[in-house]
Design a protein around this motif. Structure first.
Motif, PDB file in Angstrom:
ATOM      1  N   GLY A 193       0.819  -1.204   0.000  1.00 55.76           N
ATOM      2  CA  GLY A 193       0.000   0.000   0.000  1.00 55.76           C
ATOM      3  C   GLY A 193       0.851   1.251   0.000  1.00 55.76           C
ATOM      4  O   GLY A 193       2.072   1.195   0.144  1.00 55.76           O
ATOM      5  N   THR A 194       0.180   2.372  -0.161  1.00 51.20           N
ATOM      6  CA  THR A 194       0.815   3.685  -0.111  1.00 51.20           C
ATOM      7  C   THR A 194       0.181   4.444   1.038  1.00 51.20           C
ATOM      8  O   THR A 194      -1.047   4.546   1.117  1.00 51.20           O
ATOM      9  N   SER A 243       0.456   8.079   3.424  1.00 47.71           N
ATOM     10  CA  SER A 243       1.019   9.422   3.394  1.00 47.71           C
ATOM     11  C   SER A 243       0.425  10.274   4.500  1.00 47.71           C
ATOM     12  O   SER A 243      -0.641   9.989   5.035  1.00 47.71           O
ATOM     13  N   THR A 293       5.652  10.239   2.339  1.00 47.55           N
ATOM     14  CA  THR A 293       4.968   9.101   1.724  1.00 47.55           C
ATOM     15  C   THR A 293       5.771   7.828   1.947  1.00 47.55           C
ATOM     16  O   THR A 293       6.991   7.811   1.778  1.00 47.55           O
ATOM     17  N   LEU A 294       5.067   6.768   2.304  1.00 45.21           N
ATOM     18  CA  LEU A 294       5.647   5.439   2.445  1.00 45.21           C
ATOM     19  C   LEU A 294       4.965   4.536   1.428  1.00 45.21           C
ATOM     20  O   LEU A 294       3.742   4.399   1.449  1.00 45.21           O
ATOM     21  N   VAL A 295       5.761   3.954   0.526  1.00 46.24           N
ATOM     22  CA  VAL A 295       5.240   3.015  -0.469  1.00 46.24           C
ATOM     23  C   VAL A 295       5.739   1.628  -0.093  1.00 46.24           C
ATOM     24  O   VAL A 295       6.950   1.393  -0.035  1.00 46.24           O
ATOM     25  N   GLU A 300       5.699  -2.166  -1.277  1.00 43.38           N
ATOM     26  CA  GLU A 300       5.426  -3.019  -2.430  1.00 43.38           C
ATOM     27  C   GLU A 300       5.344  -4.489  -2.054  1.00 43.38           C
ATOM     28  O   GLU A 300       4.672  -5.260  -2.718  1.00 43.38           O
ATOM     29  N   LYS A 325      15.231  10.209   1.548  1.00 50.20           N
ATOM     30  CA  LYS A 325      14.634   9.032   0.930  1.00 50.20           C
ATOM     31  C   LYS A 325      15.339   7.809   1.486  1.00 50.20           C
ATOM     32  O   LYS A 325      16.564   7.714   1.441  1.00 50.20           O
ATOM     33  N   SER A 369      15.103   3.427   1.886  1.00 52.70           N
ATOM     34  CA  SER A 369      14.480   2.199   1.392  1.00 52.70           C
ATOM     35  C   SER A 369      14.852   1.035   2.288  1.00 52.70           C
ATOM     36  O   SER A 369      15.969   0.960   2.808  1.00 52.70           O
ATOM     37  N   TRP A 378      10.054  -1.632   0.654  1.00 53.24           N
ATOM     38  CA  TRP A 378       9.408  -0.336   0.910  1.00 53.24           C
ATOM     39  C   TRP A 378      10.361   0.829   0.669  1.00 53.24           C
ATOM     40  O   TRP A 378      11.565   0.679   0.729  1.00 53.24           O
ATOM     41  N   THR A 379       9.746   2.011   0.406  1.00 54.80           N
ATOM     42  CA  THR A 379      10.494   3.254   0.239  1.00 54.80           C
ATOM     43  C   THR A 379       9.767   4.368   0.978  1.00 54.80           C
ATOM     44  O   THR A 379       8.562   4.560   0.798  1.00 54.80           O
TER      45      THR A 379
END
Length: 86
Positions: free
Chosen positions: A15-16, A18, A23-25, A27, A55, A57, A61-62
């Motif tokens: 999920g994404t 924010s 923002t945290l993505v 995957e 940034k 990772s 996730w990022t």
């Protein structure tokens, strides 16, 4: 599919997320999310990033931080980080 973890949190497989902090993505690997969305947890990156990194990772996730926010060591959980206002 979402998985209830306990009465206060749910595991999101991806999920994404924010907020004012950025923002945290996610995957893969999942994120533990408080049901009121006040807290999102992912596995700590290795090696640990510096406080000035914008940034970051980890495994699956990022995290991209907005200005005015930083990562700091969590005093209550050795080896963990938290996002805090600068």
């Amino acid at each position: 599919a979402l998985v209830g973890f306990d009465m206060q949190s749910t595991v999101y497989p991806a999920g994404t997320f924010s907020g004012a902090w950025g923002t945290l993505v996610v995957e893969r690997g999942g994120a533990l999310v408080w049901n009121d969305f006040s807290t999102v947890r992912v596995g700590a990156p290795s090696p640990l990033p510096g406080e000035s990194d914008r940034k970051v990772s980890g495994d699956g996730w990022t995290l991209t931080l907005n200005g005015g926010w930083a990562l700091r060591a969590d005093p209550g959980k050795p080896g963990s980080l938290q996002v805090v206002p600068r």
